[in-house]
Design a protein around this motif. Structure first.
Motif, PDB file in Angstrom:
ATOM      1  N   GLY A 211       0.697  -1.200  -0.003  1.00 57.95           N
ATOM      2  CA  GLY A 211      -0.048   0.015  -0.047  1.00 57.95           C
ATOM      3  C   GLY A 211       0.871   1.301  -0.024  1.00 57.95           C
ATOM      4  N   ASN A 212       2.162   1.223  -0.273  1.00 61.90           N
ATOM      5  CA  ASN A 212       3.009   2.472  -0.224  1.00 61.90           C
ATOM      6  C   ASN A 212       3.197   2.977  -1.705  1.00 61.90           C
ATOM      7  OD1 ASN A 212       3.742   2.059   2.686  1.00 61.90           O
ATOM      8  ND2 ASN A 212       4.845   0.122   2.145  1.00 61.90           N
ATOM      9  N   GLU A 213       3.334   4.222  -1.708  1.00 60.16           N
ATOM     10  CA  GLU A 213       3.478   4.932  -3.003  1.00 60.16           C
ATOM     11  C   GLU A 213       4.937   4.733  -3.412  1.00 60.16           C
ATOM     12  OE1 GLU A 213       2.782   9.176  -5.352  1.00 60.16           O
ATOM     13  OE2 GLU A 213       1.698   8.622  -3.454  1.00 60.16           O
ATOM     14  N   LEU A 214       5.144   4.103  -4.589  1.00 57.17           N
ATOM     15  CA  LEU A 214       6.526   4.120  -4.928  1.00 57.17           C
ATOM     16  C   LEU A 214       7.058   5.426  -5.566  1.00 57.17           C
ATOM     17  CD1 LEU A 214       6.441   0.637  -7.057  1.00 57.17           C
ATOM     18  CD2 LEU A 214       7.328   1.097  -4.581  1.00 57.17           C
ATOM     19  N   LYS A 215       8.280   5.692  -5.678  1.00 50.17           N
ATOM     20  CA  LYS A 215       9.047   6.862  -5.975  1.00 50.17           C
ATOM     21  C   LYS A 215       9.602   6.475  -7.364  1.00 50.17           C
ATOM     22  CE  LYS A 215       7.550   9.041  -2.534  1.00 50.17           C
ATOM     23  NZ  LYS A 215       6.213  10.115  -2.466  1.00 50.17           N
ATOM     24  N   GLU A 216      10.340   7.675  -8.092  1.00 53.13           N
ATOM     25  CA  GLU A 216      11.031   7.196  -9.204  1.00 53.13           C
ATOM     26  C   GLU A 216      12.156   6.260  -9.154  1.00 53.13           C
ATOM     27  OE1 GLU A 216      11.904  10.659 -11.524  1.00 53.13           O
ATOM     28  OE2 GLU A 216       9.792  11.448 -11.993  1.00 53.13           O
ATOM     29  N   ASP A 217      12.543   6.294  -8.176  1.00 54.82           N
ATOM     30  CA  ASP A 217      13.982   5.514  -7.962  1.00 54.82           C
ATOM     31  C   ASP A 217      13.662   4.097  -7.432  1.00 54.82           C
ATOM     32  OD1 ASP A 217      15.732   7.164  -9.195  1.00 54.82           O
ATOM     33  OD2 ASP A 217      16.199   8.199  -7.172  1.00 54.82           O
ATOM     34  N   ASP A 218      12.198   3.761  -7.137  1.00 52.33           N
ATOM     35  CA  ASP A 218      12.058   2.595  -6.411  1.00 52.33           C
ATOM     36  C   ASP A 218      11.705   1.371  -7.816  1.00 52.33           C
ATOM     37  OD1 ASP A 218      11.889   3.380  -3.980  1.00 52.33           O
ATOM     38  OD2 ASP A 218       9.920   3.951  -4.041  1.00 52.33           O
ATOM     39  N   ILE A 219      11.944   0.346  -7.291  1.00 53.14           N
ATOM     40  CA  ILE A 219      11.884  -0.797  -8.185  1.00 53.14           C
ATOM     41  C   ILE A 219      10.482  -1.267  -8.135  1.00 53.14           C
ATOM     42  CG2 ILE A 219      12.467  -3.256  -8.925  1.00 53.14           C
ATOM     43  CD1 ILE A 219      15.345  -2.536  -7.674  1.00 53.14           C
ATOM     44  N   ILE A 220       9.956  -1.674  -9.443  1.00 54.00           N
ATOM     45  CA  ILE A 220       8.361  -2.129  -9.302  1.00 54.00           C
ATOM     46  C   ILE A 220       8.565  -3.783  -9.255  1.00 54.00           C
ATOM     47  CG2 ILE A 220       6.567  -2.553 -11.086  1.00 54.00           C
ATOM     48  CD1 ILE A 220       7.471  -0.060 -12.575  1.00 54.00           C
ATOM     49  N   PRO A 221       7.690  -4.044  -8.302  1.00 55.88           N
ATOM     50  CA  PRO A 221       7.366  -5.689  -7.811  1.00 55.88           C
ATOM     51  C   PRO A 221       6.320  -6.095  -8.765  1.00 55.88           C
ATOM     52  CG  PRO A 221       6.766  -4.559  -6.128  1.00 55.88           C
ATOM     53  CD  PRO A 221       7.389  -3.590  -7.006  1.00 55.88           C
ATOM     54  N   THR A 222       6.242  -7.470  -9.062  1.00 58.13           N
ATOM     55  CA  THR A 222       4.885  -7.791  -9.355  1.00 58.13           C
ATOM     56  C   THR A 222       4.012  -7.607  -8.320  1.00 58.13           C
ATOM     57  OG1 THR A 222       5.807  -9.778 -10.825  1.00 58.13           O
ATOM     58  CG2 THR A 222       3.649 -10.212  -9.678  1.00 58.13           C
ATOM     59  N   GLY A 223       2.746  -7.213  -8.775  1.00 59.90           N
ATOM     60  CA  GLY A 223       1.495  -6.955  -7.971  1.00 59.90           C
ATOM     61  C   GLY A 223       1.258  -5.416  -7.772  1.00 59.90           C
ATOM     62  N   THR A 224       2.329  -4.424  -8.135  1.00 56.95           N
ATOM     63  CA  THR A 224       2.199  -3.114  -7.934  1.00 56.95           C
ATOM     64  C   THR A 224       0.973  -2.762  -8.826  1.00 56.95           C
ATOM     65  OG1 THR A 224       4.623  -2.828  -8.119  1.00 56.95           O
ATOM     66  CG2 THR A 224       3.313  -0.881  -8.543  1.00 56.95           C
ATOM     67  N   LYS A 225       0.131  -1.708  -7.985  1.00 54.46           N
ATOM     68  CA  LYS A 225      -1.176  -1.319  -8.643  1.00 54.46           C
ATOM     69  C   LYS A 225      -0.693   0.301  -9.477  1.00 54.46           C
ATOM     70  CE  LYS A 225      -3.650  -4.442  -7.137  1.00 54.46           C
ATOM     71  NZ  LYS A 225      -4.154  -5.477  -8.109  1.00 54.46           N
ATOM     72  N   LEU A 226      -0.915   0.467 -10.709  1.00 58.78           N
ATOM     73  CA  LEU A 226      -0.891   1.574 -11.354  1.00 58.78           C
ATOM     74  C   LEU A 226      -2.006   2.342 -11.545  1.00 58.78           C
ATOM     75  CD1 LEU A 226       0.979   3.590 -13.019  1.00 58.78           C
ATOM     76  CD2 LEU A 226       0.644   1.967 -15.016  1.00 58.78           C
ATOM     77  N   LYS A 227      -2.296   3.437 -11.012  1.00 59.35           N
ATOM     78  CA  LYS A 227      -3.307   4.310 -11.163  1.00 59.35           C
ATOM     79  C   LYS A 227      -3.123   5.388 -12.223  1.00 59.35           C
ATOM     80  CE  LYS A 227      -5.003   3.802  -6.466  1.00 59.35           C
ATOM     81  NZ  LYS A 227      -5.645   4.612  -5.146  1.00 59.35           N
ATOM     82  N   VAL A 228      -3.815   5.310 -13.255  1.00 55.42           N
ATOM     83  CA  VAL A 228      -3.672   6.080 -14.525  1.00 55.42           C
ATOM     84  C   VAL A 228      -4.921   7.215 -14.278  1.00 55.42           C
ATOM     85  CG1 VAL A 228      -3.841   6.399 -17.070  1.00 55.42           C
ATOM     86  CG2 VAL A 228      -2.832   4.195 -15.953  1.00 55.42           C
ATOM     87  N   GLY A 229      -4.566   8.502 -14.016  1.00 52.66           N
ATOM     88  CA  GLY A 229      -5.500   9.367 -13.618  1.00 52.66           C
ATOM     89  C   GLY A 229      -6.294   8.963 -12.546  1.00 52.66           C
ATOM     90  N   SER A 230      -7.613   9.306 -12.730  1.00 55.15           N
ATOM     91  CA  SER A 230      -8.677   9.059 -11.537  1.00 55.15           C
ATOM     92  C   SER A 230      -9.567   7.721 -11.945  1.00 55.15           C
ATOM     93  CB  SER A 230      -9.293  10.262 -11.095  1.00 55.15           C
ATOM     94  OG  SER A 230     -10.281  10.721 -12.367  1.00 55.15           O
ATOM     95  N   THR A 231      -9.347   7.196 -13.301  1.00 59.47           N
ATOM     96  CA  THR A 231     -10.434   6.308 -13.662  1.00 59.47           C
ATOM     97  C   THR A 231      -9.980   4.891 -14.089  1.00 59.47           C
ATOM     98  OG1 THR A 231     -10.053   7.242 -15.836  1.00 59.47           O
ATOM     99  CG2 THR A 231     -11.746   8.188 -14.418  1.00 59.47           C
ATOM    100  N   LYS A 232      -8.511   4.775 -13.977  1.00 54.49           N
ATOM    101  CA  LYS A 232      -8.108   3.456 -14.546  1.00 54.49           C
ATOM    102  C   LYS A 232      -7.095   2.895 -13.576  1.00 54.49           C
ATOM    103  CE  LYS A 232      -8.326   0.335 -17.835  1.00 54.49           C
ATOM    104  NZ  LYS A 232      -9.684  -0.451 -18.010  1.00 54.49           N
ATOM    105  N   GLN A 233      -7.195   1.520 -13.394  1.00 55.59           N
ATOM    106  CA  GLN A 233      -6.270   1.203 -12.612  1.00 55.59           C
ATOM    107  C   GLN A 233      -5.704  -0.348 -13.320  1.00 55.59           C
ATOM    108  OE1 GLN A 233      -6.043   0.921  -8.268  1.00 55.59           O
ATOM    109  NE2 GLN A 233      -6.379  -1.346  -8.593  1.00 55.59           N
ATOM    110  N   TYR A 234      -4.246  -0.571 -13.202  1.00 57.67           N
ATOM    111  CA  TYR A 234      -3.806  -1.723 -13.799  1.00 57.67           C
ATOM    112  C   TYR A 234      -3.064  -2.456 -12.723  1.00 57.67           C
ATOM    113  CZ  TYR A 234      -4.670   0.426 -18.517  1.00 57.67           C
ATOM    114  OH  TYR A 234      -5.311   0.761 -19.521  1.00 57.67           O
ATOM    115  N   THR A 235      -2.637  -3.801 -12.906  1.00 53.09           N
ATOM    116  CA  THR A 235      -1.437  -4.462 -12.131  1.00 53.09           C
ATOM    117  C   THR A 235      -0.544  -4.834 -12.949  1.00 53.09           C
ATOM    118  OG1 THR A 235      -3.741  -5.612 -10.798  1.00 53.09           O
ATOM    119  CG2 THR A 235      -1.218  -6.590 -10.720  1.00 53.09           C
ATOM    120  N   LEU A 236       0.482  -4.463 -12.304  1.00 47.68           N
ATOM    121  CA  LEU A 236       1.936  -4.779 -13.244  1.00 47.68           C
ATOM    122  C   LEU A 236       2.513  -5.887 -13.086  1.00 47.68           C
ATOM    123  CD1 LEU A 236       3.623  -1.203 -12.788  1.00 47.68           C
ATOM    124  CD2 LEU A 236       1.791  -1.887 -14.448  1.00 47.68           C
ATOM    125  N   ILE A 237       3.116  -6.809 -13.920  1.00 48.65           N
ATOM    126  CA  ILE A 237       3.720  -7.976 -13.898  1.00 48.65           C
ATOM    127  C   ILE A 237       5.055  -8.192 -14.284  1.00 48.65           C
ATOM    128  CG2 ILE A 237       3.421 -10.390 -14.210  1.00 48.65           C
ATOM    129  CD1 ILE A 237       0.857  -9.427 -12.801  1.00 48.65           C
TER     130      ILE A 237
END
Length: 304
Positions: A211-237
């Motif tokens: 539930g933590n917000e990742l910063k630019e230098d953070d590494i993306i793990p599987t399961g990260t939620k990506l919010k695009v604007g206020s209407t769309k969300q993706y799960t990153l693998i």
């Protein structure tokens, strides 16, 4: 009376033969060619077409004058004016009739195989995508002896549009986006690197598995939620990151092996992460690739 009729028929046949010979001769003497500066144009852009005469026979001293007609779709292009013509190679005194599309030019020294004239056509704003032709027709030239008819020439132009993204849309040439998932992300990919490889008009927010917000230098793990604007969300693998720690480790290898022998079946995003080779199945090849990464015989950037 019969003799007169025979003479008339012979005269007509002779005339047709001469005309045929002259027409064939004229078509062999020179050829008109049209080229363009761009094959694809968008609304508001300009395309420059160049008319060239070539394939002259040696007996031709060179063309001193020509007349032709410009034909283009006025629903697609703005009206061509006198200022849109630019003569080349010492051709001069070009005159253009905007109403008929006809233009004429002369040259003191005989022209040979060279560019004759360039014409600028501007695409109207908000035109629909499609194909259109620009043509030069009814070409008549002269070397000061007789009129020589040349072939018509044309070129096809593709009218295209920039892709307009909807407010919640994101695209990528590197990652695979389908449904609610974005896959084929390399292990140890930083947020900043991910952002460079996607296109969107919206703000991107990355939330990890805790539930933590990742910063630019953070590494993306599987399961990260990506919010695009206020209407769309993706799960990153992330490829091979089955246990969601943002890396490929011995634990990922163990999970893949247990799945393969049906001892501990993977599902959901873990199953997608275990598909290392991207063939939509988890096989012995996926295990082999994870192993090669672990022992240093395969680089992360070699995973596709």
């Amino acid at each position: 009376m019969k003799k007169i009729t025979i003479y008339i028929i012979e005269f007509i046949i002779f005339g047709l033969a001469v005309t045929s010979v002259l027409s064939a001769s004229n078509s062999d003497i020179a050829k008109a060619n049209l080229t363009s500066s761009m094959q694809e144009v968008k609304g508001g852009q300009e395309v420059v077409v160049t008319l060239k005469f070539d394939k002259y026979k040696e007996k031709i001293k060179g063309i001193n004058a020509f007349k032709a007609t410009l034909d283009y779709d006025k629903e697609i292009f703005e009206k061509v004016e006198q200022k849109d013509f630019k003569v080349k190679n010492d051709w001069e005194e070009l005159k253009y009739n905007q109403g008929t599309g006809e233009f004429v030019a002369i040259k003191k020294a005989g022209s040979r195989e060279e560019d004759i004239v360039q014409i600028v056509l501007k695409v109207k704003e908000d035109v629909e995508p499609g194909k259109t032709n620009i043509a030069i027709e009814n070409i008549i030239t002269s070397e000061g002896i007789e009129d020589l008819l040349l072939n018509n020439t044309n070129i096809q132009i593709d009218i295209i549009k920039d892709q307009i993204l909807t407010p919640d849309q994101i695209t990528s040439e590197k990652y695979k986006i389908e449904g609610e998932f974005i896959t084929r992300i390399l292990p140890e990919t930083k947020v900043s690197e991910f952002i460079k490889n996607v296109t969107t008009d919206q703000e991107l927010v990355f939330i990890d598995n805790n539930g933590n917000e990742l910063k630019e230098d953070d590494i993306i793990p599987t399961g990260t939620k990506l919010k695009v604007g206020s209407t769309k969300q993706y799960t990153l693998i992330a490829i091979g990151d089955i246990d969601r720690d943002a890396k490929i480790t011995i634990n990922d290898l163990a999970k893949a092996k247990l799945h393969l022998i049906e001892s501990e079946i993977l599902s959901g995003i873990e199953l997608k992460a275990a598909d290392v080779d991207g063939d939509n199945d988890v096989t012995i090849n996926d295990i082999a690739q994870i192993k090669l990464v672990l022992i240093g015989l395969k680089e992360l950037n070699e995973l596709k």
